[in-house]
Every structure is written in C-alpha cells, then in structure tokens.
Scaffold this motif. Structure first.
Motif, PDB file in Angstrom:
ATOM      1  N   ASP A  96      27.719  12.438  13.542  1.00  0.00           N
ATOM      2  CA  ASP A  96      27.642  11.871  12.199  1.00  0.00           C
ATOM      3  C   ASP A  96      26.686  10.680  12.180  1.00  0.00           C
ATOM      4  OD1 ASP A  96      28.424  11.750   9.447  1.00  0.00           O
ATOM      5  OD2 ASP A  96      29.740  10.067   9.939  1.00  0.00           O
ATOM      6  N   ARG A  97      26.807   9.796  13.151  1.00  0.00           N
ATOM      7  CA  ARG A  97      25.978   8.584  13.198  1.00  0.00           C
ATOM      8  C   ARG A  97      24.489   8.903  13.352  1.00  0.00           C
ATOM      9  NH1 ARG A  97      27.131   4.704  17.877  1.00  0.00           N
ATOM     10  NH2 ARG A  97      25.416   5.774  18.865  1.00  0.00           N
ATOM     11  N   GLN A 122      31.836  11.542  16.100  1.00  0.00           N
ATOM     12  CA  GLN A 122      31.330  10.308  15.489  1.00  0.00           C
ATOM     13  C   GLN A 122      29.815  10.160  15.718  1.00  0.00           C
ATOM     14  OE1 GLN A 122      33.753   7.407  17.434  1.00  0.00           O
ATOM     15  NE2 GLN A 122      35.572   7.879  16.215  1.00  0.00           N
ATOM     16  N   ARG A 161      36.022  13.538  20.480  1.00  0.00           N
ATOM     17  CA  ARG A 161      36.271  12.564  19.409  1.00  0.00           C
ATOM     18  C   ARG A 161      35.057  11.656  19.230  1.00  0.00           C
ATOM     19  NH1 ARG A 161      42.406  10.797  21.031  1.00  0.00           N
ATOM     20  NH2 ARG A 161      43.296  12.871  20.729  1.00  0.00           N
TER      21      ARG A 161
END
Length: 118
Positions: free
Chosen positions: A38-39, A35, A31
């Motif tokens: 993407d970041r 993120q 999870r």
C-alpha cells in the motif's frame, strides 16, 4: 462445552481478514508486506487483494501470483525470484514498465509473503 467454545473461537479467527505474521514459502511477514504494498503504491498499477485501489489495470493482477509459472514473464516463480523482481525489475527486464522503487530486500521479502498468501 469449553471445547466447543474453543473450536468456535479458533474457527472465527480463521475468518479474520488480518494476514498471519509469517508465510513459510518466503519467510516474510505478510502483515508488514500488505502495508508496504500500500505504501509503495503498488495497487496503482496492479490488482492486489486486500490493498487499496484494487481496480487497477496497468500491470497484471497479482491476486494469483503464487499459482503462476513465471514472475515478470521471465523468471521461474519462486519467492527468491519474486523478491528480486520487486527490488530490481529493470535489471531483469530493461523494457519493463515497472519502476525501480528502492525496495529493500527485507521489504521485498515481506511483500512477497503477502502476495504468496493463498
């Protein structure tokens, strides 16, 4: 009846798009990894399932990295090697187009966990 409802509920959870909180091969949290991918903008160069901008073609697709023999075309595919590649691609291959992004070991572990999901 309660048993049938429980089975339906569990089956419905399996269909959710949210990654699990733990991936056993890497020991990371998928999870968080999703993120982080993407970041850090990884999808600007790579196709990564579930990460924005999935149409990139600069780097190789990472959709099936778990099934590949090598990481970065050089290292045997393992969670530890993928972590190393994510953290320091140019230490492994100085001619790599992949930039050094100052990814920490913990972040690389979580990113690997997401990439290793089936």
């Amino acid at each position: 009846m309660k048993r049938l409802l429980a089975i339906v509920f569990i089956a419905a959870l399996g269909g959710c798009s949210k990654p699990p909180a733990f991936e056993p091969l890497s020991g990371g949290n998928p999870r968080v990894g999703q993120q982080l991918l993407d970041r850090y903008g990884c999808a600007a160069c790579h196709v990564i399932k579930g990460v924005t901008h999935e149409r990139s073609q600069v780097g190789p697709s990472l959709k099936d990295i778990r099934e590949r023999s090598f990481v970065g075309g050089m290292l045997p595919n393992s969670a530890a090697n993928l972590e190393q590649w994510i953290m320091h691609p140019r230490a492994i291959n100085p001619k790599s187009a992949m930039p050094e992004l100052d990814v920490t070991r913990a972040e690389a572990r979580d990113m690997t966990a997401y990439l290793y999901l089936p």
